[in-house]
Design an enzyme around this catalytic site. Structure first.
Site, short mmCIF file in Angstrom:
data_model
loop_
_atom_site.label_atom_id
_atom_site.label_comp_id
_atom_site.label_asym_id
_atom_site.label_seq_id
_atom_site.Cartn_x
_atom_site.Cartn_y
_atom_site.Cartn_z
N ASN A 157 0.81 -1.19 0.07
CA ASN A 157 -0.10 0.16 0.09
C ASN A 157 0.87 1.19 -0.05
O ASN A 157 1.99 1.31 0.65
CB ASN A 157 -1.13 0.06 1.09
N GLU A 200 0.30 5.21 0.92
CA GLU A 200 -0.68 6.00 1.15
C GLU A 200 -0.37 7.39 0.66
O GLU A 200 0.84 7.75 0.00
CB GLU A 200 -0.78 6.09 2.54
N CYS A 219 -4.15 0.63 -2.59
CA CYS A 219 -3.93 -0.62 -1.77
C CYS A 219 -2.82 -1.67 -2.40
O CYS A 219 -2.51 -1.61 -3.44
CB CYS A 219 -5.22 -1.49 -1.78
N GLU A 238 -3.11 -4.56 -3.09
CA GLU A 238 -3.45 -5.61 -4.06
C GLU A 238 -3.44 -4.90 -5.43
O GLU A 238 -3.05 -5.45 -6.42
CB GLU A 238 -4.89 -6.00 -3.92
N CYS A 273 -10.00 -5.33 0.29
CA CYS A 273 -11.26 -4.53 0.33
C CYS A 273 -12.04 -4.43 -0.89
O CYS A 273 -11.69 -5.17 -2.02
CB CYS A 273 -10.88 -2.83 0.43
N CYS A 329 -10.35 -3.51 -4.30
CA CYS A 329 -9.39 -4.34 -4.82
C CYS A 329 -10.00 -5.53 -5.26
O CYS A 329 -9.56 -6.38 -6.06
CB CYS A 329 -8.36 -4.88 -3.74
#
Ligand SMILES: [Zn+2]
Length: 128
Positions: free
Chosen positions: A40, A42, A51, A53, A85, A88
């Site tokens: 990830n 940010e 993310c 993934e 999530c 993803c």
């Protein structure tokens, strides 16, 4: 699947998560046998956060091209447990095996749990 989880765990150490502190790593294996990782990343604006993934999927597409199929995925967050999530799941569905048979492994209650993408995202959005 433990091998992919090891790759995901090692990747998570490199995550850029200064805001949430949730360091997530993902490792995936394509149908062609390629292995790719992502973390990830940010951003101060939060909404731009990527993310792990989706980061891994971008790596895989960049290497194998648009025809790739994802056979297996492992995802881990250091010190926390959760599955991919919704965003993803949809991104993975774009490159999933036929029928959503792509295997997704994550930690739950201290154990490795495997679900197919079809189980995680039934009736995924498709334009076709
Ligand atoms: Zn996600």
């Amino acid at each position: 699947m433990a091998d992919l989880m090891d790759l995901a765990r090692a990747a998570a150490e490199k995550a850029y998560a200064p805001y949430s502190g949730f360091r997530v790593g993902c490792a995936l294996e394509t149908a062609a046998g390629g292995r790719f990782t992502g973390v990830n990343v940010e951003n101060a604006s939060y909404g731009l956060t990527l993310c792990a993934e989706r980061s891994a999927v971008c790596q895989a597409v960049s290497a194998e091209g648009p025809g790739l199929r994802i056979a297996r995925v492992a995802v881990i967050c250091l010190g926390h447990e959760f599955p991919p999530c919704g965003a993803c799941r949809q991104m993975l569905a774009e490159f999933a095996l036929t029928g959503g048979a792509t295997e997704v492994t994550f930690l739950k209650d201290g154990r490795l749990v495997m679900r197919t993408l079809a189980e995680l995202l039934p009736e995924a959005f498709q334009l076709a």
